[in-house]
Write a protein that holds these residues in place. Structure first.
Motif, short mmCIF file in Angstrom:
data_model
loop_
_atom_site.label_atom_id
_atom_site.label_comp_id
_atom_site.label_asym_id
_atom_site.label_seq_id
_atom_site.Cartn_x
_atom_site.Cartn_y
_atom_site.Cartn_z
N UNK A 314 -15.94 -9.67 -31.20
CA UNK A 314 -15.40 -10.72 -30.34
C UNK A 314 -16.14 -12.05 -30.55
N UNK A 315 -17.48 -11.98 -30.63
CA UNK A 315 -18.29 -13.19 -30.69
C UNK A 315 -18.31 -13.85 -32.05
N UNK A 316 -18.30 -13.05 -33.12
CA UNK A 316 -18.51 -13.60 -34.46
C UNK A 316 -17.41 -13.27 -35.46
N UNK A 317 -16.50 -12.38 -35.10
CA UNK A 317 -15.37 -12.07 -35.97
C UNK A 317 -15.78 -11.65 -37.36
N UNK A 318 -15.15 -12.24 -38.36
CA UNK A 318 -15.40 -11.89 -39.74
C UNK A 318 -16.75 -12.31 -40.27
N UNK A 319 -17.47 -13.15 -39.53
CA UNK A 319 -18.80 -13.59 -39.98
C UNK A 319 -19.92 -12.82 -39.31
#
Length: 331
Positions: A314-319
């Protein structure tokens, strides 16, 4: 209170995150002291930079082999700082040899133990290291460099690893006294507008460009010049990072020793975990987990990993970052 604890350690909670390479690593094993009492050893390592995963695994291997030697724990117990420094220096030597292998066909020289060459690209790469020794008598010894944190919950929360980031004023004083060329700055990405009061953290600590975690801590970096290029590092102590070793970054670990008198939970993990955790809420969450699962380290770990991995998406997704962590319980 109990004089002998039963210690349980979970399997690692591991996630590669949104990255292509897993640069985090860890280990768990047991050793005995001279009285044949047991001690559980848990370590986590968070690699970064060029071939950081190679330095991570080399450091874990070097340290575990040394720790497993007969008599290690008794010597550690007698002289924790001295033994810790020897242990980490061996890992640093191994990391140094890895860098030299990279430079096999390059021109360089070694001056005062530091590699000198026109450019620093091949000198990048390093790792954090946090190692916990939990003895059955309740003694908990923690050795750490970098930002892979460890917390002890009794249920009160105590951070048992050290603060080795540019926001630590003791580290700023240590480095700036001998290496004024090393800059402590708030990290910014290309294209961000400069802060009106410049990027320097000290002396004012006014705040940075963006928060690196859900605790609201600003992202920071050490900045050094090498070969006409500015390079950054997010920590003040590490294994490897040869480019920064001549500018105040050291592999000398901080050491803490605690003696627990009752049941407790220890969480140790790389920052891929902690960046998604609101620290002030952890004591309550650990107490809730103990009510649900008792001191079953594996079940507490399953809940913790599931929650943090979801939060990370949720906070950083794909990174989102690599993750590697353990739960230890003493009961």
């Amino acid at each position: 209170m109990n004089s002998t604890f039963k210690i349980k350690v979970s399997n690692p909670g591991v996630d590669i995150g949104g990255l292509e390479v897993q640069q985090d690593h860890g280990f768990h094993f047991t050793i005995n002291d001279s009285q044949n009492q047991s001690c559980h050893v848990v370590g986590v390592f968070d690699g970064h930079g060029q071939e950081g995963e190679q330095i991570v695994r080399a450091s874990a291997q070097t340290m575990s082999e040394h720790i497993m030697k007969p008599g290690f724990y008794d010597i550690l117990r007698e002289s924790p700082q001295q033994v810790a420094e020897t242990l980490f220096s061996k890992a640093q030597e191994h990391a140094f040899s890895i860098v030299l292998e990279r430079l096999d066909k390059c021109t360089y020289e070694i001056v005062n133990g530091r590699i000198q060459m026109p450019y620093g690209g091949l000198l990048q790469g390093g790792t954090t290291a946090t190692i916990i020794f939990a003895h059955q008598d309740g003694t908990v010894i923690t050795l750490s460099v970098g930002d892979s944190d460890a917390w002890l919950y009794t249920p009160d929360a105590t951070k048992i690893s050290a603060e080795h980031t540019p926001l630590c004023e003791d580290e700023y004083n240590r480095i700036s006294a001998k290496h004024p060329e090393t800059k402590f700055e708030y990290h910014k990405y290309y294209g961000m507008r400069p802060l009106c009061y410049c990027c320097n953290i000290y002396p004012h600590k006014k705040g940075g460009y963006y928060h690196k975690n859900v605790d609201g801590v600003f992202a920071t970096s050490l900045m050094v010049e090498y070969g006409g290029v500015t390079h950054s590092l997010a920590m003040t102590r590490s294994i490897g990072d040869e480019m920064f070793k001549g500018h105040g970054v050291i592999s000398t670990p901080s050491v803490s020793v605690h003696r627990v008198e009752g049941p407790c939970v220890i969480k140790v993990a790389t920052d891929g975990y902690w960046d998604n955790i609101v620290t002030k809420n952890q004591s309550v969450k650990v107490a809730t987990a103990v009510k649900l699962h008792g001191y079953d380290a594996s079940k507490i770990m399953d809940d913790w990993f599931g929650e943090v991995e979801s939060e990370s998406r949720t906070n950083f997704g794909g990174s989102r970052d690599n993750m590697w962590g353990y739960v230890m319980t003493l009961n």
